[in-house]
Enzyme design. Structure first.
Site, mmCIF file in Angstrom:
data_model
loop_
_atom_site.group_PDB
_atom_site.id
_atom_site.type_symbol
_atom_site.label_atom_id
_atom_site.label_comp_id
_atom_site.label_asym_id
_atom_site.label_seq_id
_atom_site.Cartn_x
_atom_site.Cartn_y
_atom_site.Cartn_z
ATOM 1 C CG HIS A 1 -8.580 1.573 2.256
ATOM 2 N ND1 HIS A 1 -7.307 1.179 1.894
ATOM 3 C CD2 HIS A 1 -8.461 2.122 3.491
ATOM 4 C CE1 HIS A 1 -6.463 1.453 2.869
ATOM 5 N NE2 HIS A 1 -7.140 2.014 3.851
ATOM 6 C CD1 TRP B 1 -2.815 1.658 0.590
ATOM 7 C CD2 TRP B 1 -1.330 2.546 1.989
ATOM 8 N NE1 TRP B 1 -3.198 2.948 0.826
ATOM 9 C CE2 TRP B 1 -2.292 3.526 1.696
ATOM 10 C CE3 TRP B 1 -0.271 2.877 2.854
ATOM 11 C CZ2 TRP B 1 -2.243 4.819 2.224
ATOM 12 C CZ3 TRP B 1 -0.222 4.159 3.385
ATOM 13 C CH2 TRP B 1 -1.214 5.113 3.079
ATOM 14 C CE LYS C 1 -6.647 5.678 3.072
ATOM 15 N NZ LYS C 1 -5.567 6.085 3.992
#
Length: 415
Positions: free
Chosen positions: A258, A181, A224
């Site tokens: 997210h 991420w 996200k």
């Protein structure tokens, strides 16, 4: 007859094998996020400010100040959660031993103490490269950065983390899920999203280029919707990572916090698993924005687990938690979140799935709805209590007594 055996009889009337459900629950580990214990501070510079849109709110006393305290807190939390579980590490929790080691130079040496801690307990470990809270991510960009030198640093970090994860998997004999991420994005509307996403794809290709045995490490990518400082555009969007994962056959990480509040995350599981091998599920609770609240036994969490069980996806979904709450006792947050995740899964496992599928196939939607509603009144609590007893952990809210005692004797002494 005791409450558990009465519950078994009630569930059996609808064709549910309670013992089989308990076996499935016992064999499904939850990956506990290490960063709940210290508000995502990490061990590199615990007093440094968080960046990358990461924010832990609250100032409850007693947070872990070092790795020794963090592991002790994890030990106590795990002892109150039934079953056998895993711990999810971020690279910023490296054991540096007082040395200065840059993230792109990390090796298994910086995580050997984590392996030594986990192995005798039978714990699996998962892993995450840390692309935030660093001087080279201060402007909000890492793998999509315009500066080739900065991109190179973060590519090297990603490669290093994959090798670390593989070595952890080798030493523990348990496959590690390593998840990418990044915080990259724009606060205001960009003009050229394309060039950033092209660079991100190229960087990811470089990170994943070294061949690593999938029995040791499995790669995941996480999207996200937006973050603090990236409200208008996140480079690693859901569409981007879904397309990338399908193309490269990577694991897609779906984080419950997210997505847009009106999106139904449960509905994404079966669609995603049509085209990728596995899903990594980060169980969280977004409240109006990606605020990562402690997981409760709410409709969204129950729907996630129902979809996993109804679709027979349990072997293709890895379940972990991703929240950090500094406003309450941090051990309590771990225990509440994990036990609620397990309760939601148990509720799903106790559904009369075979009967419901048959009714649906026959087009008898009236009976399907009726059975679904009647199942909600079945004595689930007695089955959960039995699971706790079999795993030698407190039933009901009795675990809170242990947490309160630990707070008085251990956490209160941390200043």
């Amino acid at each position: 007859m005791d409450a558990f055996n009465l519950a078994k009889e009630r569930y059996a009337e609808l064709g549910v094998d309670v013992e089989k459900s308990l076996q499935a629950l016992a064999s499904t580990p939850i990956s506990l996020q290490c960063w709940q214990g210290d508000d995502v501070a990490g061990s590199e510079n615990p007093n440094a400010a968080l960046t990358g849109g990461i924010q832990a709110t609250g100032n409850y006393p007693g947070k872990a100040r070092n790795l020794t305290e963090l592991r002790a807190d994890l030990d106590q939390a795990i002892a109150l959660i039934p079953g056998h579980h895993r711990v999810n590490l971020h690279a910023c929790y490296a054991d540096l031993g007082g040395k200065k080691v840059e993230r792109n130079a990390y090796t298994i040496e910086q995580f050997a103490s984590w392996v030594d801690w986990a192995k005798p307990k039978g714990l699996g470990l998962d892993f995450n490269p840390t692309y935030f809270s660093h001087a080279l991510s201060a402007d909000g960009f890492t793998l999509s950065h315009r500066d080739a030198g900065i991109r190179k640093f973060w590519i090297e970090h990603g490669i290093a983390c994959r090798h670390i994860a593989a070595e952890i998997g080798k030493r523990l004999g348990k496959t590690v899920i390593s998840n990418v991420w990044i915080p990259d994005g724009f606060k205001d509307t960009p003009v050229n999203r394309r060039e950033y996403r092209e660079r991100l794809e190229q960087s990811l290709d470089a990170v994943f280029a070294p061949a690593i045995d999938p029995a040791l490490n499995r790669d995941a990518v996480e999207s996200k919707l937006f973050g603090i400082g990236s409200e208008s555009c996140v480079i690693g969007s859901h569409e981007f990572y879904l397309g990338y994962a399908v193309k490269k056959q990577k694991i897609v990480c779906l984080d419950a916090g997210h997505f847009h509040p009106t999106e139904t995350l449960a509905d994404k599981i079966s669609s995603t698993l049509q085209f990728v091998p596995e899903v990594l599920l980060h169980v969280s609770r977004g409240v109006r924005w990606d605020s990562d609240h402690v997981v409760t036994l709410d409709d969204q969490t129950k729907a996630l687990m129902e979809e996993i069980v109804r679709g027979d996806f349990l072997k293709r979904v890895h379940i972990g938690m991703d929240f950090f709450d500094a406003s309450i006792n941090r051990l309590a947050a771990w225990v509440i979140g994990a036990r609620n995740t397990q309760k939601a899964l148990l509720l799903a496992l106790l559904e009369p799935t075979a009967k419901l599928r048959a009714l649906e196939a026959e087009g008898d939607f009236s009976s399907r709805l009726a059975i679904l509603e009647e199942a909600k009144a079945l004595p689930f609590g007695a089955v959960w209590d039995e699971f706790c007893k079999r795993n030698n952990v407190p039933t009901g809210h009795k675990w809170l007594e242990t947490v309160k005692s630990y707070e008085k004797t251990v956490l209160a002494n941390r200043k």
